[in-house]
Design a protein around this motif. Sequence first.
Motif, PDB file in Angstrom:
ATOM      1  N   ARG A 104       0.856  -1.165  -0.332  1.00  0.00           N
ATOM      2  CA  ARG A 104      -0.059  -0.160  -0.193  1.00  0.00           C
ATOM      3  C   ARG A 104       0.678   1.082  -0.326  1.00  0.00           C
ATOM      4  NH1 ARG A 104      -3.299  -0.785   5.311  1.00  0.00           N
ATOM      5  NH2 ARG A 104      -1.228  -1.208   6.083  1.00  0.00           N
ATOM      6  N   GLU A 113       9.928   4.085   7.851  1.00  0.00           N
ATOM      7  CA  GLU A 113       9.107   4.293   8.867  1.00  0.00           C
ATOM      8  C   GLU A 113      10.166   2.902   9.483  1.00  0.00           C
ATOM      9  OE1 GLU A 113       5.257   4.759   8.705  1.00  0.00           O
ATOM     10  OE2 GLU A 113       4.988   3.055  10.932  1.00  0.00           O
ATOM     11  N   VAL A 114      10.577   1.868   9.247  1.00  0.00           N
ATOM     12  CA  VAL A 114      11.391   0.759   9.892  1.00  0.00           C
ATOM     13  C   VAL A 114      12.099   1.035  10.634  1.00  0.00           C
ATOM     14  CG1 VAL A 114      11.718  -2.014  11.140  1.00  0.00           C
ATOM     15  CG2 VAL A 114       8.922  -0.632   9.039  1.00  0.00           C
ATOM     16  N   GLU A 238     -10.984  -4.004   3.543  1.00  0.00           N
ATOM     17  CA  GLU A 238     -10.092  -4.469   4.671  1.00  0.00           C
ATOM     18  C   GLU A 238     -10.663  -5.800   4.898  1.00  0.00           C
ATOM     19  OE1 GLU A 238     -10.438  -2.795   8.637  1.00  0.00           O
ATOM     20  OE2 GLU A 238      -7.934  -3.275   8.961  1.00  0.00           O
ATOM     21  N   PHE A 242      -7.342  -8.324   2.661  1.00  0.00           N
ATOM     22  CA  PHE A 242      -5.635  -8.723   4.271  1.00  0.00           C
ATOM     23  C   PHE A 242      -5.219  -9.966   3.126  1.00  0.00           C
ATOM     24  CE2 PHE A 242      -5.347 -10.427   8.391  1.00  0.00           C
ATOM     25  CZ  PHE A 242      -4.533  -9.362   9.019  1.00  0.00           C
TER      26      PHE A 242
ATOM     27  N   PHE D  43       8.483  -5.538   7.568  1.00  0.00           N
ATOM     28  CA  PHE D  43       7.963  -3.874   7.930  1.00  0.00           C
ATOM     29  C   PHE D  43       6.519  -4.248   8.244  1.00  0.00           C
ATOM     30  CE2 PHE D  43      11.438  -3.883   4.542  1.00  0.00           C
ATOM     31  CZ  PHE D  43      12.032  -3.048   4.733  1.00  0.00           C
ATOM     32  N   PHE D  44       6.508  -5.244   9.957  1.00  0.00           N
ATOM     33  CA  PHE D  44       5.167  -5.347   9.959  1.00  0.00           C
ATOM     34  C   PHE D  44       4.333  -3.886  11.054  1.00  0.00           C
ATOM     35  CE2 PHE D  44       4.629  -9.465   9.626  1.00  0.00           C
ATOM     36  CZ  PHE D  44       3.724  -9.803   9.740  1.00  0.00           C
ATOM     37  N   GLU D  45       5.523  -2.867  11.208  1.00  0.00           N
ATOM     38  CA  GLU D  45       5.369  -2.036  11.923  1.00  0.00           C
ATOM     39  C   GLU D  45       4.365  -1.240  10.412  1.00  0.00           C
ATOM     40  OE1 GLU D  45       7.756  -2.600  12.715  1.00  0.00           O
ATOM     41  OE2 GLU D  45       8.034  -2.538  14.721  1.00  0.00           O
ATOM     42  N   ALA D  46       5.403  -1.358   9.481  1.00  0.00           N
ATOM     43  CA  ALA D  46       4.522  -0.120   8.798  1.00  0.00           C
ATOM     44  C   ALA D  46       3.337  -1.002   7.795  1.00  0.00           C
ATOM     45  CB  ALA D  46       5.305  -0.491   7.696  1.00  0.00           C
ATOM     46  N   MET D  47       3.268  -1.966   8.034  1.00  0.00           N
ATOM     47  CA  MET D  47       2.274  -2.734   7.607  1.00  0.00           C
ATOM     48  C   MET D  47       0.967  -2.679   8.219  1.00  0.00           C
ATOM     49  SD  MET D  47       2.560  -6.874   6.385  1.00  0.00           S
ATOM     50  CE  MET D  47       4.594  -7.370   6.193  1.00  0.00           C
ATOM     51  N   LEU D  48       1.137  -2.160   9.939  1.00  0.00           N
ATOM     52  CA  LEU D  48       0.444  -1.771  11.028  1.00  0.00           C
ATOM     53  C   LEU D  48      -0.734  -0.226  10.070  1.00  0.00           C
ATOM     54  CD1 LEU D  48       1.391  -3.415  13.668  1.00  0.00           C
ATOM     55  CD2 LEU D  48      -0.438  -4.154  13.425  1.00  0.00           C
ATOM     56  N   ARG D  49      -0.045   0.447   9.798  1.00  0.00           N
ATOM     57  CA  ARG D  49      -0.469   1.674  10.257  1.00  0.00           C
ATOM     58  C   ARG D  49      -1.920   1.669   8.889  1.00  0.00           C
ATOM     59  NH1 ARG D  49       2.527   5.196   6.283  1.00  0.00           N
ATOM     60  NH2 ARG D  49       4.277   4.662   6.972  1.00  0.00           N
ATOM     61  N   GLY D  50      -2.794   1.926   9.127  1.00  0.00           N
ATOM     62  CA  GLY D  50      -4.056   2.188   8.215  1.00  0.00           C
ATOM     63  C   GLY D  50      -5.531   1.000   8.786  1.00  0.00           C
ATOM     64  N   ILE D  51      -4.551   0.442   9.916  1.00  0.00           N
ATOM     65  CA  ILE D  51      -5.074  -1.265   9.964  1.00  0.00           C
ATOM     66  C   ILE D  51      -6.153  -1.106  11.157  1.00  0.00           C
ATOM     67  CG2 ILE D  51      -4.757  -3.663  10.761  1.00  0.00           C
ATOM     68  CD1 ILE D  51      -4.153  -3.750   7.654  1.00  0.00           C
ATOM     69  N   SER D  52      -7.751  -1.427  10.969  1.00  0.00           N
ATOM     70  CA  SER D  52      -8.335  -1.455  12.169  1.00  0.00           C
ATOM     71  C   SER D  52      -7.944  -2.190  13.324  1.00  0.00           C
ATOM     72  CB  SER D  52      -9.440  -2.193  11.827  1.00  0.00           C
ATOM     73  OG  SER D  52     -10.563  -1.326  10.981  1.00  0.00           O
ATOM     74  N   LEU D  59      -3.379  -9.554  12.248  1.00  0.00           N
ATOM     75  CA  LEU D  59      -1.736  -9.642  11.546  1.00  0.00           C
ATOM     76  C   LEU D  59      -0.500  -9.734  12.625  1.00  0.00           C
ATOM     77  CD1 LEU D  59      -0.281  -7.964   9.566  1.00  0.00           C
ATOM     78  CD2 LEU D  59      -1.140  -5.998  10.166  1.00  0.00           C
ATOM     79  N   LYS D 370       0.158   4.506  14.217  1.00  0.00           N
ATOM     80  CA  LYS D 370       2.080   4.292  14.907  1.00  0.00           C
ATOM     81  C   LYS D 370       1.937   2.764  15.446  1.00  0.00           C
ATOM     82  CE  LYS D 370       5.722   6.961  15.321  1.00  0.00           C
ATOM     83  NZ  LYS D 370       6.571   5.699  15.381  1.00  0.00           N
ATOM     84  N   ALA D 371       2.255   1.826  15.016  1.00  0.00           N
ATOM     85  CA  ALA D 371       2.843   1.194  16.070  1.00  0.00           C
ATOM     86  C   ALA D 371       4.483   0.471  16.262  1.00  0.00           C
ATOM     87  CB  ALA D 371       2.420  -0.601  15.292  1.00  0.00           C
TER      88      ALA D 371
END
Lengths: 252, 352, 302, 425
Positions: A104, A113-114, A238, A242, D43-52, D59, D370-371
Amino acid sequence: MKYLGIETEKVRIGVFDFTGCEGCELQLANKEGTLVSFLDLLEVVNFREISSERGDNYDVALVEGAISRDNEIERLKQIREKAKVLVAIGSCACFGGVNYLKNRFSMENVVNEVYGEHKVETRRVQSIGEVVKVDLEIPGCPVSKEEVERIVVDLVTGADIKFPKYPVCIECRQKLNTCVFDLGKICLGPITRAGCGAVCPSSKVGCLGCRGPAEDANYDSFRQIALDHGFTAPRIEEKLKFFNALGAALQK
Amino acid sequence: MIYKVITKSEFKKFINGLIKENQTFGPRQVDEDINGKPIYQFREVHSFDEMDLDYTVTYSSVKNFFLPFREILSRYTFQGDDWEQSLEYRVNPRVIVGLRPCDINGLAILDKIFIKGAFPSPYYLARRNNTFLIGMDHEPLEDCFCESLNHHVVRHGFNLFCSDLGDRYYLSIDSSKAFNFLKNVETTEPTKKDNEKFIARKNFIERSFKTRVEVTGLPSFLDIEFKSPIWKKWGDKCLNCGTCAMVCPTCYCYGIEESIDVSLKTSRKERFQYSCNIVDFAEVAGGHNFRPLREDRLKYRFYHHYRGFAENAEEPICVGCNRCGRACLAGINPRDVINDLRLESKDELPAT
Amino acid sequence: MNYRLLKQDINLKPFMTMPPQFNRKTIVMRTDKVYKCEIINIVELTGLEKLFHLKILDPVEREIFSFRPGQFIMLEVPGFGEVPISVSSSSNNREFIELCIRKSGRTTNMLHRAKKGAKVGIRGPFGTSFPMEEMAGNNVLLIAGGLGLAPLRAPLYWVIERRDEYRDVAVLYGTKEPEQMLFTYQYEEWEKVNHVKLLTIVEKADKDWKGRTGLITELFEEINIDPDNTYVIVCGPPVMFKFVCNHLDSLGIPMNRMFVSLERRMHCGMGKCCRCMVGSTFTCVDGPVFDYWSVLNLQEAI
Amino acid sequence: MKVDMNINVHHLTRVEGHGDIHIKVKKGELVESRWAVVETPRFFEAMLRGISHDMAPVLTSRICGICSISHTLTSLRAVEKAMRIEVPETARLLRLLAKHGETLQSHILHLLFLAAPDFFGTGSVIPLIKSRPEVVVLALRLKGLGNDICDLIAGRTTHPVSLVVGGVSKAPSREQLETLKETIGERIQDIRAVVGLFQTLSMPDFVRETEFVSLKGSNRYPWIGGELVSTDGVVKAEDDYLAMTNEYKEDFTTSKFAKLSRESFAVGALARFNNNYNFLHEKAKEAARIFGLTPVNHNPFMNNIAQIVECYHVMLESIDIIDRVLEDGCPESICAGYEVKAGEAIGAVEAPRGILYHHYDIDENGIITKADCVIPTTQNNANIHHDLAELVKQQIMLGKSDEDVTRLSEMLVRAYDPCISCSVH
Ligand SMILES: Cc1cc2nc3c(=O)[nH]c(=O)nc-3n(C[C@H](O)[C@H](O)[C@H](O)COP(=O)(O)OP(=O)(O)OC[C@H]3O[C@@H](n4cnc5c(N)ncnc54)[C@H](O)[C@@H]3O)c2cc1C
Ligand code: SF4
Ligand code: SF4
Ligand code: SF4
């Protein structure tokens, strides 16, 4: 076994992992009750996670995980060359899996970011099939060991491998579950390929479609139903996105 | 038929006696839906109080007690190049309490197919013979339409049937087993007053139906409407998920699957409940599908229920419980589809 | 006080020890018990089809098994699946059964790998048959497309073995390509010894093909059909019999003297699984042999 | 004395994920020794962004195929803290039970499938099926039990399904719990047999003094939430995790490194043991004593033994938990309703391999903005790296061969039971 006059032979397998959690590999070592018989069908020539033996003379390569780095592409191509049959196991390998959520964003953005200033190489996530030819896909996050067992038996006996074409609902109703929609939650069971035994709805949570679409899935009707049940469009999207498994549903 | 009357407290004693000696199933609440409505299923019970005999209706039918969703038909044991087949029909006796008239009538229809038709099924027979059924009348729900199909009353197919007279049950006894078991508790001969009450109760139930589906002449009518655009309209909604067939008390179509165990020593031949809505129901090797479209498959289910079976067995296969209608996420139900067809055909009549 | 239900154990019933008799549909029997057979011979016909000779091993079961032309059996390959297959041999042959099988899916692929001596199971026979007695004294026209020749061998044997009871007998046979022709080794015998007129045609010729090319309907130009005393059996893909039957209809052959064998997905052969249903009709018990009128009358049939 | 050595282990086997060992010795001097994680970052921290928020546990479970339940529980803890959701007590108990199933499954997998072959001199567990069937039977039964617990409570072992925001979506029935309790009881003898088995194996004798970090129990052995402590005396609040982990980057590895009072620290079974010995079940303590394991122990190979002790402990504690749930009458619905609100929170959970943190910022629509996730193996990586150097130095002194050093180095890394793909999430 010798049956119909045909001698069965062990399948020489190599198990390889790319970008993923290795949960599918771990599934291979689960279902302890039949594990010894299961291993007896195989000659494991390469399986880094559980074994130090490393051979190249495998016929069947089970490949787990998605592709997200340049060197993975190289390694995958080498495996493809050696394997007679390349099997993508798990939703990451088959569809890209949750890793696709990374796509995305732009890759610079993600690295920043990381890792901040620190530069780390990464690329847009691809499924195994986007990089090399895949002979067989075993979907699921994680894969179901029952299904893997069945497929290995088919490989050993040389029988055609078949997957259910029907959706998860049928397995769910056969478990006498209360439909998750009746409990006020959204479930992708009606459009997702069965074979998992409806694990998620059996625990009263909605299916997330990890096994990809059922054949001839009715996406339009499904979307309408979800909207009619009061779920918002972004919420539905979403869920649909997934595992990146419901290809046709995502085109919209 | 022999009739008796029993007080509710004696009845409870009776059921507890059965539960103690036999594996027993009855209606139990399993969930509450988002609107706070209870959801019931037939589940194993260990005492009378675990059951809720005032339940509305079970989510799924009792069908799967007689046609399990998955059932091993035979096993093969491999030895060298040879194999041996083994078959057995093992069922332990059991009791099911609280079936509604439509449930019992559903079984009577299955009996026609699996016992009275060609090639009686020993699997079904074994299950049927070893199950003791206690039925119970109830006031219809808003959407029940069994009365339209004359399935709101039962005539046979059960061991014991209870009609609710308030503080007592009016018992219809249709088997010697039931008759003998009842000797364990106190029952009385129905008085004239009881009989009147019983008939009043029946009439009351009959009058309480709010949903009607006009089924007279349906077979020929469906034939005429074979090409109706109505099928596409409903077919477009259908998810082809098989839910309707799984919950239905009479849908019995199935598939066979064979699999070799991981040990490579044995294999199983299993029957599993299928649904004509499923995409590959009529698909043959090579990929040709005799019913390629959703509407074809949806239409077929209606045909089998209201036309096909009607021709073969002189009655529709549907008992009017509307379980399929309630379970369908897409809102497809027999009443609306049939009414739609009827309206459609009215529109087609030449203007006079 | 006693509330115990006594077990009614079906396993103790006499039929549990008897071989099932599939010709007696109404009695309770072990409907899933197979007759064990040995594959005593395998004839490779084409790249896709093989002819299997099956001998029922148990003498009692072999004695019980008898079929009529047009009927089929359920062939069980333990562990892999069970498939409906038309019997392709003479009903007089009580020694073994011939099945001509195309490799087309899980079970049939497995079967094609099987070696001579392998053991498989059969149940049956099931379904309706061609009214061979009724045809006596008439001309018989057998029309087959592709694999459709397999089920026609049984009626052909019937006629050949009672050759003088029938008048003119003709076989019209068409395939897509020459190499798909089945039973070519028998043609000469049929023609010369048994006086059967045999016309073949292919849609696409190869360099060795010297015969006719075109659609099967073109063969009609080469024979005379007397609509008043001809019986026809048509077997082949649905498109084919639609055209053929339409043509025969226009020649004036009554619909109840034209017979077809329908193919549908099947899992039981006993009118239970419903997979083969066409409208209200079970292909397995009410068919597979239907006269043309019945077929037309089934909305979904073609 | 051995003077030159050049060891390169590419993609160490029998561990989760990809890591390499590089050792270079010239003229008897250690020139270089590296534990390099080469796993692909996801990059899970990035993936988490925008997730419910309710998808975050689903996730993050996918960070690790072995400790997915721990990730789910950590994520749930962060979300529930952020939204101030009160989880019903029974749900808490059941979650802990699922966690114990995971710990058992994970520890046994490591001890008997991955580490044991080192002690028996085989390449994997597969030859042991023939040569040591009794070991394999133990392994299968105990791992099977762990999986059974997870399947029953969490719906599935890998990537649990019934652990949801607010509680547990589906409760097991009384009968199921009773059966489970019985099975656990029967399996106690198996864990005793494992103790017996390991008594016959000798753990390499290697000590490098280090700092051990874990959660601190207040009245019992800690698993979910609480204070953070170290054997060097650091005590911090759960929310202060950054001061405890101090992540930094090194060029040769894709995983981050971490440090506290010294150049590196260790987390995991041995760390928990060292910090919380007193809270262990008496029987588990007894098992520890058999091996001479007492706090504070600085031999990383003893992490294996600490894992056995913990298996013992969680099995016994599982029985207690089931008893308590049965007492409470196993209610069907054990999930609290809640209102979505904005918030920020940190969850800390002891995963099988050590302490795990998730930190989320959630907006008013319940979306993660943010995660941050800090993984046990990430924290261990630096310690493994430094242990390795020390181990090689000691081995050179003893004049060991290349093979011996390689083998021992591999065993050392394995002793940490690293979960590498997790560490590069
Ligand atoms: C009355 C009848 C007679 C037949 N006679 C012959 C014959 O003589 N020779 C021959 O080669 N084939 C014949 N067939 C077709 C044959 O049954 C199929 O080719 C076979 O079932 C394919 O099974 P499979 O397991 O190999 O394929 P898969 O695609 O793996 O099929 C799975 C299952 O679906 C069902 N199925 C699939 N295709 C068909 C089909 N076409 N018809 C019925 N069931 C199907 C079967 O139950 C099968 O086990 C006949 C079919 C019918 C109905
Ligand atoms: S819960 Fe999901 S899978 Fe089950 S019936 Fe409902 S929609 Fe289908
Ligand atoms: S229910 Fe859906 S999400 Fe769950 S395992 Fe099955 S296919 Fe995957
Ligand atoms: S109403 Fe629906 S579920 Fe009930 S019998 Fe008729 S078709 Fe079956």
